[in-house]
Design an enzyme around this catalytic site. Structure first.
Site, PDB file in Angstrom:
ATOM      1  N   LYS A 132       0.875  -1.061  -0.002  1.00  0.00           N
ATOM      2  CA  LYS A 132       0.021  -0.111  -0.050  1.00  0.00           C
ATOM      3  C   LYS A 132       0.788   1.297   0.125  1.00  0.00           C
ATOM      4  CE  LYS A 132      -4.042  -2.012   2.282  1.00  0.00           C
ATOM      5  NZ  LYS A 132      -5.300  -1.881   3.470  1.00  0.00           N
ATOM      6  N   PHE A 141     -15.543   3.627   6.974  1.00  0.00           N
ATOM      7  CA  PHE A 141     -14.016   4.164   6.593  1.00  0.00           C
ATOM      8  C   PHE A 141     -14.069   4.001   5.019  1.00  0.00           C
ATOM      9  CE2 PHE A 141     -14.208  -0.314   7.778  1.00  0.00           C
ATOM     10  CZ  PHE A 141     -13.602  -0.821   6.598  1.00  0.00           C
ATOM     11  N   ARG A 155      -2.174 -14.253   4.133  1.00  0.00           N
ATOM     12  CA  ARG A 155      -2.949 -13.488   5.294  1.00  0.00           C
ATOM     13  C   ARG A 155      -2.160 -13.790   6.479  1.00  0.00           C
ATOM     14  NH1 ARG A 155      -7.099 -10.100   4.003  1.00  0.00           N
ATOM     15  NH2 ARG A 155      -7.572 -10.263   6.268  1.00  0.00           N
ATOM     16  N   THR A 196      -5.535  -7.129  10.701  1.00  0.00           N
ATOM     17  CA  THR A 196      -5.955  -5.798   9.761  1.00  0.00           C
ATOM     18  C   THR A 196      -5.504  -4.779  10.893  1.00  0.00           C
ATOM     19  OG1 THR A 196      -7.966  -6.819   9.014  1.00  0.00           O
ATOM     20  CG2 THR A 196      -7.877  -4.314   8.859  1.00  0.00           C
ATOM     21  N   ARG A 212       2.144  -6.180   9.085  1.00  0.00           N
ATOM     22  CA  ARG A 212       1.440  -5.425   9.770  1.00  0.00           C
ATOM     23  C   ARG A 212       1.871  -4.902  11.203  1.00  0.00           C
ATOM     24  NH1 ARG A 212      -4.416  -7.252   7.418  1.00  0.00           N
ATOM     25  NH2 ARG A 212      -4.290  -5.575   5.408  1.00  0.00           N
ATOM     26  N   ASN A 222      -2.155   0.306   6.782  1.00  0.00           N
ATOM     27  CA  ASN A 222      -1.751  -1.039   7.348  1.00  0.00           C
ATOM     28  C   ASN A 222      -0.706  -1.691   6.277  1.00  0.00           C
ATOM     29  OD1 ASN A 222      -3.697  -1.817   5.516  1.00  0.00           O
ATOM     30  ND2 ASN A 222      -4.907  -2.857   7.118  1.00  0.00           N
ATOM     31  N   GLU A 258      -9.846  -9.810  -7.764  1.00  0.00           N
ATOM     32  CA  GLU A 258      -8.729  -8.716  -7.457  1.00  0.00           C
ATOM     33  C   GLU A 258      -7.680  -8.750  -8.483  1.00  0.00           C
ATOM     34  OE1 GLU A 258      -9.766  -8.331  -2.656  1.00  0.00           O
ATOM     35  OE2 GLU A 258      -7.909  -9.213  -3.439  1.00  0.00           O
TER      36      GLU A 258
HETATM   37  P1  IDP Z   1      -8.220  -6.665   5.413  1.00  0.00           P
HETATM   38  O1  IDP Z   1      -7.149  -5.739   4.687  1.00  0.00           O
HETATM   39  O2  IDP Z   1      -7.310  -7.452   6.739  1.00  0.00           O
HETATM   40  O3  IDP Z   1      -8.772  -7.890   4.675  1.00  0.00           O
HETATM   41  P2  IDP Z   1     -10.691  -5.564   5.495  1.00  0.00           P
HETATM   42  O4  IDP Z   1     -11.721  -5.695   6.776  1.00  0.00           O
HETATM   43  O5  IDP Z   1     -10.900  -6.148   4.303  1.00  0.00           O
HETATM   44  O6  IDP Z   1      -9.248  -5.829   6.128  1.00  0.00           O
HETATM   45  O7  IDP Z   1     -10.635  -4.172   5.328  1.00  0.00           O
HETATM   46  C1  IDP Z   1     -10.152  -3.346   4.055  1.00  0.00           C
HETATM   47  C2  IDP Z   1      -9.066  -2.570   4.399  1.00  0.00           C
HETATM   48  O8  IDP Z   1      -9.885  -1.351   5.260  1.00  0.00           O
HETATM   49  C3  IDP Z   1      -7.973  -2.698   5.601  1.00  0.00           C
HETATM   50  O9  IDP Z   1      -7.051  -3.283   5.230  1.00  0.00           O
HETATM   51  C4  IDP Z   1      -7.723  -1.066   6.156  1.00  0.00           C
HETATM   52  O10 IDP Z   1      -6.847  -0.583   5.232  1.00  0.00           O
HETATM   53  C5  IDP Z   1      -9.262  -0.679   5.931  1.00  0.00           C
HETATM   54  N1  IDP Z   1      -9.871  -0.792   7.389  1.00  0.00           N
HETATM   55  C6  IDP Z   1     -10.551  -1.878   7.842  1.00  0.00           C
HETATM   56  N2  IDP Z   1     -11.169  -1.601   9.043  1.00  0.00           N
HETATM   57  C7  IDP Z   1     -11.133  -0.168   9.253  1.00  0.00           C
HETATM   58  C8  IDP Z   1     -11.432   0.575  10.242  1.00  0.00           C
HETATM   59  O11 IDP Z   1     -12.033   0.182  11.304  1.00  0.00           O
HETATM   60  N3  IDP Z   1     -11.113   1.953  10.112  1.00  0.00           N
HETATM   61  C9  IDP Z   1     -10.330   2.424   8.992  1.00  0.00           C
HETATM   62  N4  IDP Z   1      -9.835   1.666   8.175  1.00  0.00           N
HETATM   63  C10 IDP Z   1     -10.254   0.451   8.199  1.00  0.00           C
HETATM   64 MG    MG Z   2     -10.123  -7.703   3.028  1.00  0.00          MG
END
Ligand code: IDP
Ligand code: MG
Length: 137
Positions: free
Chosen positions: A9, A57, A85, A91, A102, A112, A126
């Site tokens: 990212k 978000f 993962r 996350t 992370r 992240n 994707e």
């Molecule tokens: P992941 O990347 O671990 O699969 P997801 O729940 O799919 O997590 O969320 C996608 C992306 O959205 C995360 O990697 C992060 O950048 C962002 N994100 C997820 N939850 C939050 C939150 O509660 N606040 C702000 N950003 C979030």
């Molecule tokens: Mg995800």
């Protein structure tokens, strides 16, 4: 063999971590089958994260993802989705295990460092979002 989509990212690219992250993938037995650096537009980031459209978000996340260049990769390995993962970590970096990307590199739950597909169907969508068949080796 399975394929997954990985994104380094914009926060991690800014920190000059492309080499460290791709080295770890090689050490963990992933083969890079497609790779490029891109700077997504807001609209392209919204399309990639369409599953999160309704989340609070979403706007901030897509601003972040379109804030600078990132590196997108398709990675191949046995059990690639779950293994990626695992080495990414949770996350929220505050909950991520020691030694994960992370834990080591992320600033907060949004910025992240890395993305990884979460299931075979999402990996297919994707990878296809960024790479044509001709760009996958
Ligand atoms: P992941 O990347 O671990 O699969 P997801 O729940 O799919 O997590 O969320 C996608 C992306 O959205 C995360 O990697 C992060 O950048 C962002 N994100 C997820 N939850 C939050 C939150 O509660 N606040 C702000 N950003 C979030
Ligand atoms: Mg995800």
């Amino acid at each position: 063999m399975e394929r997954t989509l990985s994104i380094i990212k914009p926060d991690a690219v800014k920190k000059n971590l492309i080499g460290d992250i791709t080295k770890k993938f090689a050490d963990e037995g992933f083969r890079i089958v497609a790779m490029k650096m891109i700077h997504m537009s807001k609209r392209e980031a919204q399309g990639f994260y369409y599953v999160h459209t309704k989340r609070p978000f979403f706007d901030s996340l897509t601003d972040f993802m379109s804030s600078g260049p990132c590196v997108v990769m398709a990675l191949e390995r046995e059990d690639a989705i779950a293994k990626n993962r695992e080495i990414m970590g949770a996350t929220n970096p505050a909950e991520a295990a020691e030694g994960t990307f992370r834990k080591m590199y992320a600033d907060n739950i949004e910025q992240n460092a890395v993305h990884g597909s979460d299931a075979p169907e999402t990996a297919k969508f994707e990878i296809g979002y960024f790479f044509s068949g001709l760009e996958q080796f």
